[in-house]
Design a protein around this motif. Sequence first.
Motif, PDB file in Angstrom:
ATOM      1  N   PHE A 291      49.898  36.767  35.412  1.00 28.93           N
ATOM      2  CA  PHE A 291      50.381  38.152  35.446  1.00 28.93           C
ATOM      3  C   PHE A 291      49.866  38.980  36.626  1.00 28.93           C
ATOM      4  N   GLY A 292      49.216  38.374  37.589  1.00 25.25           N
ATOM      5  CA  GLY A 292      48.846  39.084  38.799  1.00 25.25           C
ATOM      6  C   GLY A 292      47.527  39.836  38.713  1.00 25.25           C
ATOM      7  N   ARG A 293      47.070  40.315  39.877  1.00 28.19           N
ATOM      8  CA  ARG A 293      45.762  40.972  39.976  1.00 28.19           C
ATOM      9  C   ARG A 293      45.748  42.324  39.268  1.00 28.19           C
ATOM     10  N   ALA A 294      46.797  43.130  39.473  1.00 30.79           N
ATOM     11  CA  ALA A 294      46.799  44.471  38.879  1.00 30.79           C
ATOM     12  C   ALA A 294      46.725  44.405  37.357  1.00 30.79           C
ATOM     13  N   PHE A 295      47.496  43.486  36.774  1.00 26.89           N
ATOM     14  CA  PHE A 295      47.466  43.394  35.319  1.00 26.89           C
ATOM     15  C   PHE A 295      46.162  42.775  34.829  1.00 26.89           C
TER      16      PHE A 295
ATOM     17  N   LEU B 268      37.888  55.448  28.463  1.00 29.45           N
ATOM     18  CA  LEU B 268      38.074  54.975  29.839  1.00 29.45           C
ATOM     19  C   LEU B 268      36.734  54.728  30.520  1.00 29.45           C
ATOM     20  N   ALA B 269      35.788  55.642  30.353  1.00 31.70           N
ATOM     21  CA  ALA B 269      34.473  55.480  30.967  1.00 31.70           C
ATOM     22  C   ALA B 269      33.750  54.260  30.419  1.00 31.70           C
ATOM     23  N   LEU B 270      33.885  54.024  29.110  1.00 35.84           N
ATOM     24  CA  LEU B 270      33.197  52.890  28.494  1.00 35.84           C
ATOM     25  C   LEU B 270      33.776  51.562  28.967  1.00 35.84           C
ATOM     26  N   ALA B 271      35.085  51.506  29.174  1.00 39.77           N
ATOM     27  CA  ALA B 271      35.736  50.256  29.570  1.00 39.77           C
ATOM     28  C   ALA B 271      35.708  50.028  31.073  1.00 39.77           C
ATOM     29  N   PHE B 272      35.397  51.041  31.854  1.00 41.82           N
ATOM     30  CA  PHE B 272      35.514  50.937  33.309  1.00 41.82           C
ATOM     31  C   PHE B 272      34.663  49.818  33.922  1.00 41.82           C
ATOM     32  N   PRO B 273      33.396  49.613  33.506  1.00 41.45           N
ATOM     33  CA  PRO B 273      32.603  48.546  34.147  1.00 41.45           C
ATOM     34  C   PRO B 273      33.276  47.185  34.075  1.00 41.45           C
ATOM     35  N   GLN B 274      33.874  46.854  32.952  1.00 42.28           N
ATOM     36  CA  GLN B 274      34.508  45.549  32.840  1.00 42.28           C
ATOM     37  C   GLN B 274      35.735  45.465  33.749  1.00 42.28           C
ATOM     38  N   CYS B 275      36.475  46.561  33.869  1.00 41.03           N
ATOM     39  CA  CYS B 275      37.608  46.587  34.792  1.00 41.03           C
ATOM     40  C   CYS B 275      37.139  46.482  36.240  1.00 41.03           C
ATOM     41  N   PHE B 276      36.042  47.172  36.554  1.00 39.82           N
ATOM     42  CA  PHE B 276      35.536  47.217  37.924  1.00 39.82           C
ATOM     43  C   PHE B 276      35.158  45.828  38.433  1.00 39.82           C
ATOM     44  N   TYR B 277      34.605  45.007  37.567  1.00 47.53           N
ATOM     45  CA  TYR B 277      34.161  43.674  37.979  1.00 47.53           C
ATOM     46  C   TYR B 277      35.210  42.595  37.749  1.00 47.53           C
ATOM     47  N   SER B 278      36.427  42.981  37.394  1.00 43.91           N
ATOM     48  CA  SER B 278      37.494  41.999  37.207  1.00 43.91           C
ATOM     49  C   SER B 278      37.955  41.444  38.545  1.00 43.91           C
TER      50      SER B 278
ATOM     51  N   VAL C 190      39.089  36.789  35.621  1.00 47.86           N
ATOM     52  CA  VAL C 190      37.722  36.744  35.114  1.00 47.86           C
ATOM     53  C   VAL C 190      37.016  38.061  35.384  1.00 47.86           C
ATOM     54  N   VAL C 191      35.916  38.270  34.693  1.00 46.88           N
ATOM     55  CA  VAL C 191      35.034  39.393  34.967  1.00 46.88           C
ATOM     56  C   VAL C 191      33.781  38.816  35.612  1.00 46.88           C
ATOM     57  N   ALA C 192      33.613  39.059  36.907  1.00 43.17           N
ATOM     58  CA  ALA C 192      32.504  38.504  37.676  1.00 43.17           C
ATOM     59  C   ALA C 192      31.354  39.505  37.704  1.00 43.17           C
ATOM     60  N   TRP C 193      30.517  39.452  36.681  1.00 41.85           N
ATOM     61  CA  TRP C 193      29.386  40.377  36.605  1.00 41.85           C
ATOM     62  C   TRP C 193      28.361  40.044  37.659  1.00 41.85           C
ATOM     63  N   PRO C 194      27.654  41.043  38.206  1.00 42.91           N
ATOM     64  CA  PRO C 194      26.603  40.774  39.195  1.00 42.91           C
ATOM     65  C   PRO C 194      25.506  39.898  38.593  1.00 42.91           C
ATOM     66  N   GLU C 195      24.903  39.104  39.433  1.00 45.67           N
ATOM     67  CA  GLU C 195      23.807  38.257  38.962  1.00 45.67           C
ATOM     68  C   GLU C 195      22.609  39.141  38.615  1.00 45.67           C
ATOM     69  N   ASP C 196      22.025  38.888  37.460  1.00 43.73           N
ATOM     70  CA  ASP C 196      20.812  39.611  37.087  1.00 43.73           C
ATOM     71  C   ASP C 196      19.900  38.668  36.327  1.00 43.73           C
ATOM     72  N   ASN C 197      18.780  39.144  35.934  1.00 41.26           N
ATOM     73  CA  ASN C 197      17.752  38.322  35.325  1.00 41.26           C
ATOM     74  C   ASN C 197      18.196  37.821  33.955  1.00 41.26           C
ATOM     75  N   GLY C 198      18.701  36.588  33.926  1.00 41.36           N
ATOM     76  CA  GLY C 198      19.071  35.975  32.664  1.00 41.36           C
ATOM     77  C   GLY C 198      20.285  36.599  31.993  1.00 41.36           C
ATOM     78  N   GLY C 199      21.097  37.331  32.752  1.00 42.19           N
ATOM     79  CA  GLY C 199      22.279  37.939  32.163  1.00 42.19           C
ATOM     80  C   GLY C 199      21.970  39.078  31.215  1.00 42.19           C
ATOM     81  N   LYS C 200      20.840  39.749  31.401  1.00 43.75           N
ATOM     82  CA  LYS C 200      20.448  40.824  30.488  1.00 43.75           C
ATOM     83  C   LYS C 200      21.379  42.025  30.597  1.00 43.75           C
ATOM     84  N   MET C 201      21.870  42.320  31.807  1.00 44.62           N
ATOM     85  CA  MET C 201      22.760  43.457  31.970  1.00 44.62           C
ATOM     86  C   MET C 201      24.060  43.229  31.203  1.00 44.62           C
ATOM     87  N   LEU C 202      24.602  42.013  31.299  1.00 38.89           N
ATOM     88  CA  LEU C 202      25.832  41.683  30.591  1.00 38.89           C
ATOM     89  C   LEU C 202      25.628  41.780  29.085  1.00 38.89           C
ATOM     90  N   LEU C 203      24.539  41.221  28.599  1.00 34.80           N
ATOM     91  CA  LEU C 203      24.254  41.260  27.162  1.00 34.80           C
ATOM     92  C   LEU C 203      24.074  42.694  26.687  1.00 34.80           C
TER      93      LEU C 203
END
Length: 392
Positions: A101-105, A160-170, A182-195
Amino acid sequence: MGSCAIVNDTNISSSLESNATGVTAFSMPGWQLALWAIAYLGLVLVAVVGNATVIWIILAHQRMRTVTNYFIVNLALADLCMAAFNATFNFVYASHNIWYFGRAFCYFQNLFPIMAMFVSIYSMTAIAADRYMAIVHPFQPRLSGPGTKAVIAGIWLVALALAFPQCFYSTITMDHGATKCVVAWPEDNGGKMLLLYHLTVIALIYFLPLVVMFVAYSVIGLTLWRRTVPGHQAHGANRRYLHAKKKFVKTMVLVVVTFAICWLPYHLYFILGNFQKDIYCHKFIQQVYLALFWLAMSSTMYNPIIYCCLNHRFRSGFRLAFRCCPWVTPTEEDKLELTHTPSLSVRVNRCHTKETLFMAGDVAPSETTNGQAEGPQEGMPPNVLPWLHGEA
């Protein structure tokens, strides 16, 4: 999900364990995939048609445009969009393991489901808060029409504010020749930021509002079931009025409990996956995932069914909406339920009833919007008391 996941999740709402980069495609036989497709298609059709009808019933009839019903419209809109977009496109992606479905979607698919779930549950919370003020604190000012619209706009902005980080890293990636969203989260110590993000979102769009609604409806229930109207007022219109309020509370509690049951296994599945990623390596996980995702998405189709089964006015609205069907025959009473304007004498009686309830220490009727009284009154004669679905 995990690196050996069989199923890829393109952000499904609250789970937020968005889009894994696993390369294992679905290996179900064609007949099995067809059965899942039928199950999801049925879900989407019921949810879209049912919620669209709820929106029409309220917005197309001036008598139905009340404070609480605006929140019900907001809830129905969020559920409709959740079923139409998240359930449909995420199932296609998970089934084929390829993003078509493309990048925008891709950005949209990682933004909207979290927004929709946030809007759904906080619309329920707003209804609970409105009922709490109307029943427990009947002398306090009620939310106005413009105030209601401001609250609804605020809910969407916070979502919108709560969902924005996941959209930003898509992002779109190529994995073994297959396109992935995919959602490419920044590398951090053991994935603590993602968790931390996932746990925060789950707390905000599930556990916290459920606690608030549990407390609110507990207090409302104690208030309604503890109070009685003395003397002859215990009979007639006042008693029916209290009965309608109690029935509305039961209806909304059923809506909230249904939502909680549908989403709890899905949330637990992804919380467990954050701590034990090897669960995604089991062959059976694809069936578990599809079943839990279907259960979560099915929460979008139950509310219209609940309204229709438990509220007389909604049943009339559904009969009018589907009058083109040969097995549906609306009556004149159905039309009057949604369009008839109370007479002046009834309004005077309604004001007298309000004063009587105040003097008796009972709950006060709700404030009105656009000059109309709120809420569905199940089992009450037309025009004796206002409609109280979404109003108690």
